[in-house]
Scaffold this active site. Structure first.
Site, PDB file in Angstrom:
ATOM      1  N   PRO A  25       7.945  57.360  69.333  1.00  0.00           N
ATOM      2  CA  PRO A  25       8.487  57.951  70.559  1.00  0.00           C
ATOM      3  C   PRO A  25       9.903  58.466  70.312  1.00  0.00           C
ATOM      4  CG  PRO A  25       8.538  55.555  70.678  1.00  0.00           C
ATOM      5  CD  PRO A  25       7.794  55.903  69.429  1.00  0.00           C
ATOM      6  N   MET A  26      10.147  59.728  70.630  1.00  0.00           N
ATOM      7  CA  MET A  26      11.494  60.283  70.421  1.00  0.00           C
ATOM      8  C   MET A  26      11.915  61.152  71.591  1.00  0.00           C
ATOM      9  SD  MET A  26      11.514  61.107  66.365  1.00  0.00           S
ATOM     10  CE  MET A  26       9.824  61.640  66.365  1.00  0.00           C
ATOM     11  N   THR A  27      12.961  60.713  72.270  1.00  0.00           N
ATOM     12  CA  THR A  27      13.555  61.451  73.377  1.00  0.00           C
ATOM     13  C   THR A  27      14.002  62.820  72.901  1.00  0.00           C
ATOM     14  OG1 THR A  27      14.267  59.472  74.499  1.00  0.00           O
ATOM     15  CG2 THR A  27      15.551  61.457  74.932  1.00  0.00           C
ATOM     16  N   GLN A 102       5.182  56.971  76.484  1.00  0.00           N
ATOM     17  CA  GLN A 102       6.024  55.770  76.395  1.00  0.00           C
ATOM     18  C   GLN A 102       6.752  55.606  77.727  1.00  0.00           C
ATOM     19  OE1 GLN A 102       9.880  55.371  74.452  1.00  0.00           O
ATOM     20  NE2 GLN A 102       9.145  53.554  73.365  1.00  0.00           N
ATOM     21  N   HIS A 169       8.220  50.724  76.814  1.00  0.00           N
ATOM     22  CA  HIS A 169       9.456  50.645  76.020  1.00  0.00           C
ATOM     23  C   HIS A 169      10.197  49.349  76.383  1.00  0.00           C
ATOM     24  CE1 HIS A 169      12.881  51.553  73.718  1.00  0.00           C
ATOM     25  NE2 HIS A 169      13.098  52.820  74.054  1.00  0.00           N
ATOM     26  N   GLY A 170      10.004  48.352  75.527  1.00  0.00           N
ATOM     27  CA  GLY A 170      10.666  47.059  75.767  1.00  0.00           C
ATOM     28  C   GLY A 170      11.747  46.789  74.732  1.00  0.00           C
ATOM     29  N   ALA A 171      12.276  47.863  74.111  1.00  0.00           N
ATOM     30  CA  ALA A 171      13.162  47.687  72.942  1.00  0.00           C
ATOM     31  C   ALA A 171      14.555  48.280  73.162  1.00  0.00           C
ATOM     32  CB  ALA A 171      12.504  48.350  71.726  1.00  0.00           C
ATOM     33  N   HIS A 172      15.397  48.148  72.133  1.00  0.00           N
ATOM     34  CA  HIS A 172      16.635  48.921  71.936  1.00  0.00           C
ATOM     35  C   HIS A 172      17.705  48.729  73.021  1.00  0.00           C
ATOM     36  CE1 HIS A 172      13.948  51.956  69.483  1.00  0.00           C
ATOM     37  NE2 HIS A 172      13.924  50.728  69.022  1.00  0.00           N
ATOM     38  N   TYR A 174      17.342  48.647  76.365  1.00  0.00           N
ATOM     39  CA  TYR A 174      17.085  49.242  77.682  1.00  0.00           C
ATOM     40  C   TYR A 174      16.566  48.156  78.646  1.00  0.00           C
ATOM     41  CZ  TYR A 174      17.869  53.660  75.290  1.00  0.00           C
ATOM     42  OH  TYR A 174      18.442  54.688  74.574  1.00  0.00           O
TER      43      TYR A 174
HETATM   44  C1  LIG Z   1      15.971  61.876  68.456  1.00  0.00           C
HETATM   45  C2  LIG Z   1      15.425  60.474  68.599  1.00  0.00           C
HETATM   46  C3  LIG Z   1      15.063  60.026  69.845  1.00  0.00           C
HETATM   47  C4  LIG Z   1      14.523  58.731  70.001  1.00  0.00           C
HETATM   48  N1  LIG Z   1      14.077  58.337  71.238  1.00  0.00           N
HETATM   49  C5  LIG Z   1      13.387  57.174  71.349  1.00  0.00           C
HETATM   50  C6  LIG Z   1      12.717  56.855  72.568  1.00  0.00           C
HETATM   51  O1  LIG Z   1      12.679  57.610  73.543  1.00  0.00           O
HETATM   52  N2  LIG Z   1      12.063  55.669  72.625  1.00  0.00           N
HETATM   53  C7  LIG Z   1      12.045  54.784  71.573  1.00  0.00           C
HETATM   54  O2  LIG Z   1      11.452  53.714  71.678  1.00  0.00           O
HETATM   55  N3  LIG Z   1      12.657  55.094  70.403  1.00  0.00           N
HETATM   56  C8  LIG Z   1      13.281  56.269  70.259  1.00  0.00           C
HETATM   57  N4  LIG Z   1      13.814  56.618  69.037  1.00  0.00           N
HETATM   58  C9  LIG Z   1      13.611  55.758  67.881  1.00  0.00           C
HETATM   59  C10 LIG Z   1      12.340  56.199  67.101  1.00  0.00           C
HETATM   60  O3  LIG Z   1      11.168  55.951  67.848  1.00  0.00           O
HETATM   61  C11 LIG Z   1      12.201  55.452  65.756  1.00  0.00           C
HETATM   62  O4  LIG Z   1      12.079  54.080  66.002  1.00  0.00           O
HETATM   63  C12 LIG Z   1      13.404  55.705  64.859  1.00  0.00           C
HETATM   64  O5  LIG Z   1      13.711  57.077  64.793  1.00  0.00           O
HETATM   65  C13 LIG Z   1      13.143  55.188  63.461  1.00  0.00           C
HETATM   66  O6  LIG Z   1      12.128  55.926  62.844  1.00  0.00           O
HETATM   67  P1  LIG Z   1      12.498  57.018  61.695  1.00  0.00           P
HETATM   68  O7  LIG Z   1      13.397  56.303  60.759  1.00  0.00           O
HETATM   69  O8  LIG Z   1      11.159  57.364  61.111  1.00  0.00           O
HETATM   70  O9  LIG Z   1      13.169  58.161  62.364  1.00  0.00           O
HETATM   71  C14 LIG Z   1      14.384  57.886  68.872  1.00  0.00           C
HETATM   72  C15 LIG Z   1      14.787  58.359  67.614  1.00  0.00           C
HETATM   73  C16 LIG Z   1      15.271  59.641  67.459  1.00  0.00           C
HETATM   74  C17 LIG Z   1      15.645  60.129  66.084  1.00  0.00           C
END
Ligand SMILES: Cc1cc2nc3c(=O)[nH]c(=O)nc-3n(C[C@H](O)[C@H](O)[C@H](O)COP(=O)(O)O)c2cc1C
Length: 366
Positions: A25-27, A102, A169-172, A174
């Site tokens: 998941p990536m915002t 997500q 999304h239960g992580a990071h 938030y």
């Molecule tokens: C631009 C960007 C946006 C992200 N947004 C979210 C998000 O909305 N939700 C989430 O759980 N993680 C988010 N992440 C974390 C990613 O899901 C992932 O865990 C993290 O990038 C590590 O993976 P990678 O090393 O392959 O990039 C984001 C990461 C990036 C780079």
């Protein structure tokens, strides 16, 4: 090493995936007014066309006034936003892909890159944004109940639109993670407590609400992290026993798959074993798990926001772990954000065509 382990099919109950690659998941903040545009649908469709087994959407927010921290983050409520998501899942399915949204609520975590302020009330278990730092009032019982049912409603909508799974999304650091963490949850009612098991109650109620909304067949994925954006060094669970006390009630509530977020997948979770977080979560619960964190890239993702570039890196360590079933699925973030063909290139052994990741990739929907 041949990447065959990544291209074995995966089945868990009613969920079948053609391979083990999950788009993390990536915002992206390309949904003005919270509505995913046709460009967003095309962005996800390109990953489905190019061998990604399961796509997890960017965080998309449940219906609470301050669930998001940027106006261009997509909503998962309201007619227009849901129509936008319907286009997304229809395009992904037409390309042979599988996908889940997500479901997200940021709690009191603000976006350091935006000055935009969500309308009140801000939801946070104890009104704290980090340990000792008051940001707002603690959530009322009514706000807690409304938030739990907002997650359930969003999941019901995901099922109605035709999505294959939902991820919570239960992580990071938030909202849900703010309940887990003693640093941001000092409540003395049933949603707080001295133990991690007690502070898991809110998440367990969210899972139960979603399970009741989607029925027994739709897979629920729960994303968790030990680390917080507020403090990378935090470990919610200090020992395997504590981790078991954290995860067991979440699995009993109805979680099917645990998505274990690390910044570097190869880092051992506890001393004395090479197992990573996903490895321990699988061992302790018997549930399938997803690993993530710097797969196929030289540097980790938070550095990318500060402008650091990464180069393609060997997959051998990952493949060895996957071959011995330390975990079941592998989420890939930046490599897939920058290159919709990443999975196909890996399958076809076109390693010399894998791209570097530069922060410029964040500025467009490739
Ligand atoms: C631009 C960007 C946006 C992200 N947004 C979210 C998000 O909305 N939700 C989430 O759980 N993680 C988010 N992440 C974390 C990613 O899901 C992932 O865990 C993290 O990038 C590590 O993976 P990678 O090393 O392959 O990039 C984001 C990461 C990036 C780079």
């Amino acid at each position: 090493m041949a990447a065959d382990a990544l291209f074995r099919p995966f089945t868990h109950q009613s969920l079948t995936l053609k391979n083990r690659i999950v788009m993390a998941p990536m915002t992206r903040s390309f949904s003005p007014g919270g509505v995913p545009t046709p460009d967003v649908a095309a962005y996800y469709r390109r990953r489905a066309e190019n061998d990604v087994g399961l796509i997890l959407s960017e965080g998309t927010v449940v219906k609470r006034p301050s669930a998001k921290n940027d106006p261009n983050v997509p909503d998962f409520h309201g007619e227009q936003a849901l129509a936008g998501w319907k286009r997304v899942i229809d395009e992904v399915h037409a390309a042979g892909g599988k996908m889940g949204p997500q479901l997200w609520h940021v709690g009191s975590a603000r976006n350091p890159m935006s000055t935009w302020v969500a309308p009140p009330p801000v939801d946070a278990p104890s009104g704290l944004s980090s340990p000792g730092k008051k940001f707002t009032e603690p959530m009322t019982d009514e706000a807690i109940a409304d938030t739990i049912s907002a997650f359930g409603q969003a999941a019901a909508d995901a099922k109605r639109l035709g999505f294959d799974v939902v991820e919570i999304h239960g992580a990071h650091g938030y909202l849900i993670d703010q309940f887990f963490w003693a640093g941001t949850n000092v409540r003395t009612d049933a949603f707080g407590g001295a133990t991690l098991a007690e502070r898991s109650r809110f998440a367990a109620e969210v899972v139960k609400s979603i399970r009741a909304a989607v029925g027994k067949d739709m897979a629920i994925i729960l994303r968790l992290s030990q680390w917080k954006q507020q403090d990378f060094t935090v470990k919610l669970a200090q020992t395997p026993k504590e981790m078991e006390s954290w995860l067991t009630p979440l699995v009993e509530a109805g979680t099917d798959i645990l998505h274990c977020s690390q910044r570097r997948f190869w880092e051992p979770e506890f001393e004395g074993s090479e197992l990573n977080f996903a490895g321990w979560a699988k061992k302790l619960t018997g549930k399938p798990t997803i690993t993530v964190g710097s797969v196929g890239l030289s540097g980790e993702f938070t550095a990318a926001f500060r402008g650091e570039s990464s180069k393609p890196a060997s997959l051998d360590n990952l493949l060895r772990r996957l071959e011995r079933d330390e975990f079941d699925l592998v989420a890939v973030g930046r490599a897939l954000l920058a290159d919709p063909q990443w999975a196909r290139k890996v399958r076809e052994d076109r390693h010399d065509e894998l791209q570097d990741f530069h922060k410029e990739a964040l500025a467009r929907l490739a």
